[in-house]
Design an enzyme around this catalytic site. Structure first.
Site, short mmCIF file in Angstrom:
data_model
loop_
_atom_site.label_atom_id
_atom_site.label_comp_id
_atom_site.label_asym_id
_atom_site.label_seq_id
_atom_site.Cartn_x
_atom_site.Cartn_y
_atom_site.Cartn_z
CE LYS A 271 -4.57 0.04 0.49
NZ LYS A 271 -5.84 -0.04 1.15
CE LYS B 28 -2.54 -12.73 -4.32
NZ LYS B 28 -3.95 -12.77 -4.32
CE LYS C 140 -11.17 -9.15 -1.40
NZ LYS C 140 -10.41 -10.37 -1.07
P1 ADP Z 1 -7.48 -11.28 -2.89
O1 ADP Z 1 -6.05 -11.28 -3.33
O2 ADP Z 1 -8.40 -11.50 -4.03
O3 ADP Z 1 -7.84 -10.07 -2.09
P2 ADP Z 1 -7.49 -12.61 -0.37
O4 ADP Z 1 -6.26 -11.89 0.02
O5 ADP Z 1 -8.78 -12.24 0.28
O6 ADP Z 1 -7.66 -12.52 -1.95
O7 ADP Z 1 -7.22 -14.16 -0.19
C1 ADP Z 1 -8.09 -15.12 0.37
C2 ADP Z 1 -7.41 -16.47 0.32
O8 ADP Z 1 -7.28 -16.90 -1.05
C3 ADP Z 1 -5.98 -16.47 0.88
O9 ADP Z 1 -5.71 -17.66 1.57
C4 ADP Z 1 -5.13 -16.36 -0.35
O10 ADP Z 1 -3.85 -16.90 -0.17
C5 ADP Z 1 -5.93 -17.14 -1.39
N1 ADP Z 1 -5.67 -16.58 -2.71
C6 ADP Z 1 -6.04 -15.35 -3.16
N2 ADP Z 1 -5.63 -15.15 -4.41
C7 ADP Z 1 -4.99 -16.28 -4.79
C8 ADP Z 1 -4.33 -16.70 -6.00
N3 ADP Z 1 -4.28 -15.90 -7.06
N4 ADP Z 1 -3.76 -17.92 -6.02
C9 ADP Z 1 -3.82 -18.72 -4.93
N5 ADP Z 1 -4.43 -18.40 -3.78
C10 ADP Z 1 -5.01 -17.20 -3.69
#
Ligand code: ADP
Ligand code: TRP
Length: 315
Positions: free
Chosen positions: A115, A194, A197
């Site tokens: 951030k 990656k 969201k």
């Molecule tokens: P985002 O990156 O969409 O905000 P979160 O940080 O809320 O997702 O992640 C929720 C869970 O999903 C975590 O355990 C995270 O490691 C897993 N996760 C999120 N994006 C991925 C990805 N691209 N590949 C594998 N695991 C993921």
């Protein structure tokens, strides 16, 4: 729940719509594993406040999270499904950890650093996020935490918090281990970065077939090789290399056909989950969370009683 089983816990921040990265990175590993442990699945709604400010949206995201868990195959009879804000011990213990760790230690946090590097203003909640997450995990004497690769550092923080507390006040917390499915790794989004969201590059887990098709068709493909790696990376979540080999061999260079095959395979997996999700009501969610809160509270409050004594605030 059988006595004597080791504890497993994971959480997902309830701040948006789940994508297939969340499913394969975090939710499916939980579903595959949770029956072997005494398992807890938490809606991290207080963590969600680090980004969400609209109360209606906060509430909607909580309902959606629980519906997602149930639709993905978590049986509320076999796992304690609860929300973080129902168990005040989480924020209470997070405060105690905040008082044990230093600012430079927290400054190493990836989420916070990202951030700041982007020039965005990080709130203090984002800064201390890892200590609330440590509390989530440590309150339950959790031994194993299924998460996606990007959460590895957060589990290290939880181990550090446990170690710091134990050395200051005597053995109290178990140092947890992450469970990261190597084969899954970090799932790329439609732009090859990656899937996240926050990057708008997701394939939604509970989207309509049209939404999923639109996302898959937009996957950026590199025209240099035979195999569109970004398509393949998603496809191999659904099928083995052996199963995919003939398809990719027969459609060398034909990215459209491969994307269509991927849409079909995603749809086969997601249709029953989508149907199940549509049958779950808000009242079902409330009932699940009520039962879950009672079970989680029993464990968390006993642990906090010990912690309060150890730090000296109990008279
Ligand atoms: P985002 O990156 O969409 O905000 P979160 O940080 O809320 O997702 O992640 C929720 C869970 O999903 C975590 O355990 C995270 O490691 C897993 N996760 C999120 N994006 C991925 C990805 N691209 N590949 C594998 N695991 C993921
Ligand atoms: N930080 C995790 C994520 O973004 C969510 C989370 C909160 C969590 N508390 C947790 C994950 C405890 C595992 C254990 O996905």
């Amino acid at each position: 729940m059988a006595e004597g089983k080791k504890r497993l816990l994971t959480g997902l921040q309830s701040s948006g719509t789940l994508h297939i990265g969340n499913y394969f990175g975090a939710l499916k590993p939980f579903v595959d594993l949770y029956g072997d442990y005494e398992s807890f699945l938490m809606v991290a709604d207080y963590h969600a406040l680090t980004s969400l400010k609209d109360p209606k949206l906060v509430q909607e995201c909580i309902y959606n999270s629980v519906k997602d868990y149930l639709a993905a195959g978590v049986d509320p009879e076999k796992a304690v499904i609860f929300k973080q804000s129902d168990i005040s011990e989480h924020t209470e213990l997070a405060w105690i950890f905040d008082c044990l760790v230093t600012v430079p230690f927290l400054e190493l946090g990836h989420a916070y650093k990202d951030k700041v590097a982007k020039g965005l203003e990080a709130n203090a909640g984002l800064f201390t996020y890892p200590m609330l997450m440590a509390a989530d995990i440590l309150l339950y004497d959790t031994v194993i935490v299924p998460v996606g690769e990007d959460q590895r550092q957060h589990i290290e923080y939880a181990r550090e918090a446990a170690a710091k507390f134990n050395s200051a006040y005597g053995q109290t917390f178990i140092e947890p281990k992450e469970h990261i499915v190597k084969a899954v790794g970090t799932i790329p989004g439609t732009d090859g970065k990656k899937m996240s969201k926050s990057y708008g590059n997701t394939v939604p887990l509970f989207g309509t077939r049209d939404e999923i098709a639109k996302a898959v068709m937009s996957i950026v493909t590199d025209s240099s090789g035979d195999r569109p790696e970004n398509v393949y990376a998603m496809h191999k979540l659904l099928k083995t290399d052996e199963e995919l080999a003939p398809l990719y061999e027969a459609n060398k260079g034909s990215y459209k056909a491969l994307k269509e095959a991927l849409i079909e395979d995603l749809d086969t997996l997601l249709t029953p989950m989508r149907e199940k999700r549509n049958s779950i009501t808000d009242d079902d969610v409330k009932a699940v969370l009520k039962t879950g809160a009672a079970k989680a509270k029993a464990v968390a409050s006993a642990k906090m009683e010990d912690v309060r004594k150890k730090v000296g605030v109990t008279l």
